[in-house]
Design a protein around this motif. Sequence first.
Motif, PDB file in Angstrom:
ATOM      1  N   PRO A  71       1.015  -1.189   0.097  1.00  0.00           N
ATOM      2  CA  PRO A  71      -0.110  -0.039  -0.091  1.00  0.00           C
ATOM      3  C   PRO A  71       0.909   1.522   0.047  1.00  0.00           C
ATOM      4  O   PRO A  71       1.804   1.228   0.491  1.00  0.00           O
ATOM      5  N   SER A  72       0.394   2.207  -0.702  1.00  0.00           N
ATOM      6  CA  SER A  72       1.110   3.588  -0.620  1.00  0.00           C
ATOM      7  C   SER A  72       0.329   4.246   0.475  1.00  0.00           C
ATOM      8  O   SER A  72      -0.726   3.661   1.086  1.00  0.00           O
ATOM      9  N   LYS A  73       0.506   5.493   0.691  1.00  0.00           N
ATOM     10  CA  LYS A  73      -0.127   6.391   1.593  1.00  0.00           C
ATOM     11  C   LYS A  73      -1.600   6.546   1.468  1.00  0.00           C
ATOM     12  O   LYS A  73      -2.406   6.711   2.160  1.00  0.00           O
ATOM     13  N   SER A  74      -1.849   6.832   0.061  1.00  0.00           N
ATOM     14  CA  SER A  74      -3.200   7.256  -0.366  1.00  0.00           C
ATOM     15  C   SER A  74      -3.949   6.077  -0.194  1.00  0.00           C
ATOM     16  O   SER A  74      -5.186   6.115   0.195  1.00  0.00           O
ATOM     17  N   ASP A  75      -3.424   4.766  -0.409  1.00  0.00           N
ATOM     18  CA  ASP A  75      -4.010   3.462  -0.155  1.00  0.00           C
ATOM     19  C   ASP A  75      -4.503   3.338   1.310  1.00  0.00           C
ATOM     20  O   ASP A  75      -5.473   2.933   1.726  1.00  0.00           O
ATOM     21  N   CYS A  76      -3.525   3.828   2.211  1.00  0.00           N
ATOM     22  CA  CYS A  76      -3.682   3.661   3.691  1.00  0.00           C
ATOM     23  C   CYS A  76      -4.743   4.776   4.024  1.00  0.00           C
ATOM     24  O   CYS A  76      -5.699   4.375   4.887  1.00  0.00           O
ATOM     25  N   ASP A  77      -4.896   5.801   3.372  1.00  0.00           N
ATOM     26  CA  ASP A  77      -5.736   6.971   3.688  1.00  0.00           C
ATOM     27  C   ASP A  77      -7.017   6.385   3.383  1.00  0.00           C
ATOM     28  O   ASP A  77      -8.198   6.614   4.033  1.00  0.00           O
ATOM     29  N   ALA A  78      -7.283   5.837   2.187  1.00  0.00           N
ATOM     30  CA  ALA A  78      -8.726   5.251   1.724  1.00  0.00           C
ATOM     31  C   ALA A  78      -9.008   4.240   2.657  1.00  0.00           C
ATOM     32  O   ALA A  78     -10.215   4.071   2.881  1.00  0.00           O
ATOM     33  N   ALA A  79      -8.257   3.361   2.891  1.00  0.00           N
ATOM     34  CA  ALA A  79      -8.702   2.225   3.937  1.00  0.00           C
ATOM     35  C   ALA A  79      -9.124   2.757   5.357  1.00  0.00           C
ATOM     36  O   ALA A  79      -9.950   2.447   5.762  1.00  0.00           O
ATOM     37  N   LEU A  80      -8.590   3.857   5.823  1.00  0.00           N
ATOM     38  CA  LEU A  80      -8.967   4.514   7.201  1.00  0.00           C
ATOM     39  C   LEU A  80     -10.331   5.060   6.648  1.00  0.00           C
ATOM     40  O   LEU A  80     -10.994   4.871   7.720  1.00  0.00           O
ATOM     41  N   LYS A  81     -10.420   5.691   5.961  1.00  0.00           N
ATOM     42  CA  LYS A  81     -11.844   6.415   5.464  1.00  0.00           C
ATOM     43  C   LYS A  81     -12.863   5.169   5.350  1.00  0.00           C
ATOM     44  O   LYS A  81     -14.069   5.434   5.980  1.00  0.00           O
ATOM     45  N   ARG A  82     -12.622   4.067   4.664  1.00  0.00           N
ATOM     46  CA  ARG A  82     -13.516   3.160   4.704  1.00  0.00           C
ATOM     47  C   ARG A  82     -14.018   2.505   6.101  1.00  0.00           C
ATOM     48  O   ARG A  82     -14.965   2.101   6.421  1.00  0.00           O
ATOM     49  N   HIS A  83     -12.855   2.328   6.823  1.00  0.00           N
ATOM     50  CA  HIS A  83     -12.892   1.657   8.265  1.00  0.00           C
ATOM     51  C   HIS A  83     -13.835   2.717   9.057  1.00  0.00           C
ATOM     52  O   HIS A  83     -14.770   2.119   9.646  1.00  0.00           O
ATOM     53  N   ARG A  84     -13.803   3.919   9.015  1.00  0.00           N
ATOM     54  CA  ARG A  84     -14.603   4.998   9.695  1.00  0.00           C
ATOM     55  C   ARG A  84     -15.811   5.127   9.177  1.00  0.00           C
ATOM     56  O   ARG A  84     -16.775   4.975  10.113  1.00  0.00           O
ATOM     57  N   ALA A  85     -16.270   4.692   7.854  1.00  0.00           N
ATOM     58  CA  ALA A  85     -17.446   4.637   7.124  1.00  0.00           C
ATOM     59  C   ALA A  85     -18.148   3.359   7.874  1.00  0.00           C
ATOM     60  O   ALA A  85     -19.592   3.518   7.950  1.00  0.00           O
ATOM     61  N   LEU A  86     -17.447   2.357   7.839  1.00  0.00           N
ATOM     62  CA  LEU A  86     -18.076   1.047   8.136  1.00  0.00           C
ATOM     63  C   LEU A  86     -18.330   1.055   9.643  1.00  0.00           C
ATOM     64  O   LEU A  86     -19.553   0.503  10.207  1.00  0.00           O
ATOM     65  N   ASN A  87     -17.497   1.647  10.538  1.00  0.00           N
ATOM     66  CA  ASN A  87     -17.904   2.200  11.823  1.00  0.00           C
ATOM     67  C   ASN A  87     -18.957   2.586  12.333  1.00  0.00           C
ATOM     68  O   ASN A  87     -19.717   2.428  13.070  1.00  0.00           O
ATOM     69  N   ALA A  88     -19.108   3.869  11.413  1.00  0.00           N
ATOM     70  CA  ALA A  88     -20.346   4.662  11.722  1.00  0.00           C
ATOM     71  C   ALA A  88     -21.575   4.081  11.517  1.00  0.00           C
ATOM     72  O   ALA A  88     -22.657   4.149  11.903  1.00  0.00           O
ATOM     73  N   VAL A  89     -21.526   3.209  10.174  1.00  0.00           N
ATOM     74  CA  VAL A  89     -22.841   2.598   9.583  1.00  0.00           C
ATOM     75  C   VAL A  89     -23.192   1.274  10.819  1.00  0.00           C
ATOM     76  O   VAL A  89     -24.254   1.330  11.295  1.00  0.00           O
ATOM     77  N   HIS A  90     -22.215   0.534  11.432  1.00  0.00           N
ATOM     78  CA  HIS A  90     -22.342  -0.359  12.596  1.00  0.00           C
ATOM     79  C   HIS A  90     -22.783   0.302  13.671  1.00  0.00           C
ATOM     80  O   HIS A  90     -23.747  -0.084  14.419  1.00  0.00           O
ATOM     81  N   ALA A  91     -22.362   1.601  14.310  1.00  0.00           N
ATOM     82  CA  ALA A  91     -22.739   2.409  15.326  1.00  0.00           C
ATOM     83  C   ALA A  91     -24.346   2.582  15.191  1.00  0.00           C
ATOM     84  O   ALA A  91     -24.894   2.683  16.038  1.00  0.00           O
ATOM     85  N   ALA A  92     -24.720   3.032  13.956  1.00  0.00           N
ATOM     86  CA  ALA A  92     -25.931   3.449  13.380  1.00  0.00           C
ATOM     87  C   ALA A  92     -26.995   2.319  13.701  1.00  0.00           C
ATOM     88  O   ALA A  92     -27.943   2.398  14.224  1.00  0.00           O
ATOM     89  N   LYS A  93     -26.581   1.372  13.340  1.00  0.00           N
ATOM     90  CA  LYS A  93     -27.293  -0.055  13.354  1.00  0.00           C
ATOM     91  C   LYS A  93     -27.642  -0.576  14.735  1.00  0.00           C
ATOM     92  O   LYS A  93     -28.704  -0.616  15.165  1.00  0.00           O
ATOM     93  N   GLN A  94     -26.616  -0.326  15.501  1.00  0.00           N
ATOM     94  CA  GLN A  94     -26.378  -0.865  16.987  1.00  0.00           C
ATOM     95  C   GLN A  94     -27.446   0.104  17.611  1.00  0.00           C
ATOM     96  O   GLN A  94     -28.373  -0.436  18.663  1.00  0.00           O
ATOM     97  N   ALA A  95     -27.427   1.357  17.349  1.00  0.00           N
ATOM     98  CA  ALA A  95     -28.230   2.601  17.817  1.00  0.00           C
ATOM     99  C   ALA A  95     -29.867   2.157  17.893  1.00  0.00           C
ATOM    100  O   ALA A  95     -30.667   2.256  18.509  1.00  0.00           O
TER     101      ALA A  95
END
Length: 130
Positions: A74-98
């Motif tokens: 991975p390059s730095k942009s790949d890592c940034d994209a992975a972090l963005k995807r991870h945060r989006a999935l965490n937000a969706v998961h938190a909304a479902k749990q709520a």
Amino acid sequence: MPKPFTLPGPDRDVRNHTLSLMTFATYDPIQQRPTGPTNVGKYVVRGARRPGMPLPIYTISLNGEIVGTQVSQPSKSDCDAALKRHRALNAVHAAKQAAIKSKAAASDAKARATRAKRKAANSGTAQEAA
């Protein structure tokens, strides 16, 4: 008169920082490669071979939390994209749990109200019988 052909030597090598054409190197595809962690910006990337897979899997982590995996380095942009995807999935998961918790709370409140009505009705019939 034509210029004579001369082989490049150490003092007149035109291919700087490359190996000679006569360099002999061995390659063992079974040999273990170094898999230590490397830093890509603020991310830590660790490559590891998995049994039965020809390519290594690179794990991207930030502050000890795995934020993504991929097959290529991975390059730095790949890592940034992975972090963005991870945060989006965490937000969706938190909304479902709520939503699940609020639905369960509403169901519990309804059940409590029904139990209270039945208890009141039963206490009323018990007093009439006495």
